[in-house]
Design an enzyme around this catalytic site. Sequence first.
Site, mmCIF file in Angstrom:
data_model
loop_
_atom_site.group_PDB
_atom_site.id
_atom_site.type_symbol
_atom_site.label_atom_id
_atom_site.label_comp_id
_atom_site.label_asym_id
_atom_site.label_seq_id
_atom_site.Cartn_x
_atom_site.Cartn_y
_atom_site.Cartn_z
ATOM 1 N N SER A 158 10.117 -15.035 -31.086
ATOM 2 C CA SER A 158 10.530 -13.740 -31.649
ATOM 3 C C SER A 158 10.642 -13.914 -33.158
ATOM 4 O O SER A 158 10.777 -15.051 -33.647
ATOM 5 C CB SER A 158 11.914 -13.364 -31.090
ATOM 6 N N TYR A 160 20.980 -15.070 -29.007
ATOM 7 C CA TYR A 160 19.541 -14.761 -28.937
ATOM 8 C C TYR A 160 18.807 -15.426 -30.106
ATOM 9 O O TYR A 160 17.774 -16.067 -29.929
ATOM 10 C CB TYR A 160 19.325 -13.241 -28.963
HETATM 11 P P1 NAP Z 1 11.992 -7.431 -20.311
HETATM 12 O O1 NAP Z 1 11.259 -6.136 -20.288
HETATM 13 O O2 NAP Z 1 13.489 -7.387 -20.346
HETATM 14 O O3 NAP Z 1 11.494 -8.329 -19.073
HETATM 15 C C1 NAP Z 1 12.103 -9.532 -18.735
HETATM 16 C C2 NAP Z 1 11.831 -9.829 -17.277
HETATM 17 O O4 NAP Z 1 12.467 -11.085 -16.938
HETATM 18 C C3 NAP Z 1 12.434 -8.777 -16.336
HETATM 19 O O5 NAP Z 1 11.512 -8.455 -15.330
HETATM 20 C C4 NAP Z 1 13.660 -9.496 -15.765
HETATM 21 O O6 NAP Z 1 14.065 -9.074 -14.487
HETATM 22 C C5 NAP Z 1 13.151 -10.919 -15.684
HETATM 23 N N1 NAP Z 1 14.223 -11.891 -15.497
HETATM 24 C C6 NAP Z 1 15.461 -11.910 -16.076
HETATM 25 N N2 NAP Z 1 16.163 -12.977 -15.635
HETATM 26 C C7 NAP Z 1 15.359 -13.658 -14.774
HETATM 27 C C8 NAP Z 1 15.495 -14.840 -13.995
HETATM 28 N N3 NAP Z 1 16.625 -15.566 -14.012
HETATM 29 N N4 NAP Z 1 14.454 -15.252 -13.241
HETATM 30 C C9 NAP Z 1 13.302 -14.545 -13.192
HETATM 31 N N5 NAP Z 1 13.110 -13.411 -13.891
HETATM 32 C C10 NAP Z 1 14.119 -12.960 -14.669
HETATM 33 O O7 NAP Z 1 11.568 -8.315 -21.564
HETATM 34 P P2 NAP Z 1 10.397 -8.086 -22.652
HETATM 35 O O8 NAP Z 1 10.888 -7.117 -23.682
HETATM 36 O O9 NAP Z 1 9.111 -7.833 -21.975
HETATM 37 O O10 NAP Z 1 10.406 -9.509 -23.373
HETATM 38 C C11 NAP Z 1 9.593 -10.589 -22.919
HETATM 39 C C12 NAP Z 1 9.772 -11.747 -23.892
HETATM 40 O O11 NAP Z 1 9.399 -11.334 -25.216
HETATM 41 C C13 NAP Z 1 11.215 -12.256 -24.001
HETATM 42 O O12 NAP Z 1 11.231 -13.639 -24.146
HETATM 43 C C14 NAP Z 1 11.716 -11.602 -25.271
HETATM 44 O O13 NAP Z 1 12.773 -12.319 -25.859
HETATM 45 C C15 NAP Z 1 10.444 -11.614 -26.108
HETATM 46 N N6 NAP Z 1 10.459 -10.628 -27.193
HETATM 47 C C16 NAP Z 1 10.425 -9.305 -26.922
HETATM 48 C C17 NAP Z 1 10.389 -8.390 -27.973
HETATM 49 C C18 NAP Z 1 10.303 -6.907 -27.716
HETATM 50 O O14 NAP Z 1 10.155 -6.164 -28.701
HETATM 51 N N7 NAP Z 1 10.375 -6.430 -26.497
HETATM 52 C C19 NAP Z 1 10.427 -8.834 -29.291
HETATM 53 C C20 NAP Z 1 10.473 -10.213 -29.533
HETATM 54 C C21 NAP Z 1 10.475 -11.095 -28.467
HETATM 55 P P3 NAP Z 1 15.293 -8.022 -14.321
HETATM 56 O O15 NAP Z 1 14.634 -6.713 -14.062
HETATM 57 O O16 NAP Z 1 16.074 -8.515 -13.175
HETATM 58 O O17 NAP Z 1 16.101 -8.034 -15.580
#
Ligand code: NAP
Length: 262
Positions: A151, A164
Amino acid sequence: MTNLDVKLTKMDDLFSVKNKIVVITGAGRGIGRTLALSMAKRLAITYCFDIKFPNKIPKDLSDNLFHVKCDLTNKKKFATECKKIFNHHKKIDVLINNLGITLPGKNEKKYLEKDWEQTLKINLTTAFNCSQIVLKFMIKKKNGSIINITSINAELGFPNNPAYVASKGGLKMLGKSMAKDWGKYGIRVNNLGPGYFKTLMNKNSWKNTKTRKARTMRTMLGRWGEIDELVGPCIFLASDASKYVTAQDLYVDGGWTANGLS
Ligand code: NAP
């Protein structure tokens, strides 16, 4: 070496992920799901790991995309599932450590230890464990690409979320350590750092017009990213196009981290 010695590879072959065995964590929704679908569409055999899968596998991808229900803090289960994948395909080519959570605090004077522990466990320890488990299989082939989804928080201080920020900074440096130790086994490790993308993770920042605008203004491109815009950089890091690239940070952030003035 003369120009004649340079091997000509078709551009399509260079960026191909066809028949690569890809394991991706946290791929039930959001960024992970988009990356998984895009790999499978390009004929990679893609295994999505997540606690739950709100969407079904599209019919046209049923030969290439697989859902594995798994709490990724359960490293025994992850190891068993990876062994099954390896036994079936005789290789694992790519691991994408995408799983991540965010637990923003409400009080900057009172950080919560339980949020700190949970965030580090999911964002950092899980990537550490998954990488070591997959290493065992990649080493057998002396080939592999590990991609950590970090990130812009890996580079800069952001408010009310020290866990985070620390977890992403830690993940970035974990990537460099693994790249240093595992390069001799033919394994590359790189970090792919998204800026702001509209997913459930940051729905609140998007909904609030003030925070949405503040984040928009900070980019050089003047907008948030579309999740699809992470696909090309991820395919680059997964494919032979990046064969000599390791221990690098690739930020897909519309210029955020390089912006001197917003
Ligand atoms: P997201 O939509 O919150 O998706 C995360 C997924 O991980 C969800 O399906 C969640 O399931 C699952 N999860 C949580 N705990 C778990 C566990 N213990 N075992 C297995 N699965 C689990 O996240 P995202 O926004 O796509 O982000 C993906 C990555 O990109 C992350 O590492 C995030 O830090 C990084 N990132 C995102 C952004 C952004 O703008 N979105 C920016 C910078 C970095 P639940 O439905 O149960 O929660």
